[in-house]
Enzyme design. Structure first.
Site, mmCIF file in Angstrom:
data_model
loop_
_atom_site.group_PDB
_atom_site.id
_atom_site.type_symbol
_atom_site.label_atom_id
_atom_site.label_comp_id
_atom_site.label_asym_id
_atom_site.label_seq_id
_atom_site.Cartn_x
_atom_site.Cartn_y
_atom_site.Cartn_z
ATOM 1 N N LYS A 1 0.858 -1.187 0.000
ATOM 2 C CA LYS A 1 0.000 0.000 0.000
ATOM 3 C C LYS A 1 0.893 1.237 0.000
ATOM 4 O O LYS A 1 1.820 1.347 0.809
ATOM 5 C CB LYS A 1 -0.891 -0.027 1.247
ATOM 6 C CG LYS A 1 -1.940 1.064 1.320
ATOM 7 C CD LYS A 1 -2.784 0.882 2.573
ATOM 8 C CE LYS A 1 -3.828 1.985 2.691
ATOM 9 N NZ LYS A 1 -4.617 1.843 3.931
ATOM 10 N N HIS B 1 -0.120 4.445 0.430
ATOM 11 C CA HIS B 1 -0.662 5.595 1.151
ATOM 12 C C HIS B 1 -1.063 5.133 2.549
ATOM 13 O O HIS B 1 -0.978 3.945 2.878
ATOM 14 C CB HIS B 1 -1.877 6.180 0.415
ATOM 15 C CG HIS B 1 -3.005 5.209 0.250
ATOM 16 N ND1 HIS B 1 -3.013 4.233 -0.726
ATOM 17 C CD2 HIS B 1 -4.165 5.040 0.946
ATOM 18 C CE1 HIS B 1 -4.121 3.517 -0.631
ATOM 19 N NE2 HIS B 1 -4.842 3.978 0.378
#
Length: 223
Positions: A104, A106
């Site tokens: 991921k 963010h």
């Protein structure tokens, strides 16, 4: 409850839940197996709570020293988190973590979700087929500076690697133990299933004993 009773109770539970079934099933290796174990069918709250109890009791009885749990995506995620809840109910409150298949970029970022990987980590999954998820988990745990302490699975098929024509010398479980020098603990094994069928008073179950025994004789490893 003794360990033998726990193993046999788990087999009965898996049969009742439809997670363990008999018939003719083609495995990924192309072998025709007389039984099939599908942990994905532990898909209701009560069943998940029960299977977590089996995982937790087996881990505590194993003598393995551990500080946290890790569940490899995807089945291991649910199993590790449920086992953590069960352990807490037994007075052993430990953290757990799991991984994403893709990083991921963010928010918190990265591939690991949950507690920080540290100390002695037990990897929890349903079975070990090729050992790929275990190897990936070990890499992530070691990269974080933690120590993989053991692998905890539901069923050890005790089956040699290879395919229908070529049979290896060791099982995937044995390969993991040899490669990483850590134990693989199972709630039950194929040997336990055979013992269960031997003792069964149910003709509908006992009739599968010969086929399961023949499969073990052809593809099985020693206990």
């Amino acid at each position: 409850m003794t360990q033998d009773n726990l193993r046999h109770a788990f087999i009965q539970f898996a049969l009742d839940a439809g997670v363990l079934s008999f018939g003719e099933f083609v495995t990924k290796a192309g072998r025709t197996s007389p039984y099939f174990f599908n942990a994905g069918l532990f898909n209701q709250g009560a069943m998940l709570g029960q299977v977590a109890q089996f995982y937790a009791k087996t881990l505590l009885a194993s003598g393995v020293e551990f500080d946290m749990l890790f569940g490899p995506a995807y089945k291991g995620i649910t199993l590790a988190s449920a086992t953590a809840v069960a352990l807490a109910g037994m007075g052993r409150d430990v953290p757990f973590a799991y991984n994403r298949k893709e990083a991921k970029d963010h928010g918190e970022g990265g591939t690991i979700v949950g507690a920080k990987l540290q100390g002695r980590v037990v990897i929890i999954d349903d079975v070990i087929s090729a050992g790929t998820s275990v190897r990936e988990s070990v890499q992530m745990i070691r990269a974080a500076g933690a120590t993989p302490a053991a692998v905890l699975i539901a069923l050890d098929r005790m089956e040699r690697s290879g395919n229908a024509e070529q049979v290896g010398a060791h099982s995937a479980v044995q390969d993991v133990q040899r490669e990483f020098g850590m134990p693989v603990v199972s709630i039950a094994s194929l040997a336990d299933l055979l013992q269960y069928l031997d003792a069964s008073q149910n003709p509908a179950l006992a009739q599968h004993r010969a086929a399961v025994g023949a499969y073990r004789a052809r593809y099985g490893v020693d206990a």
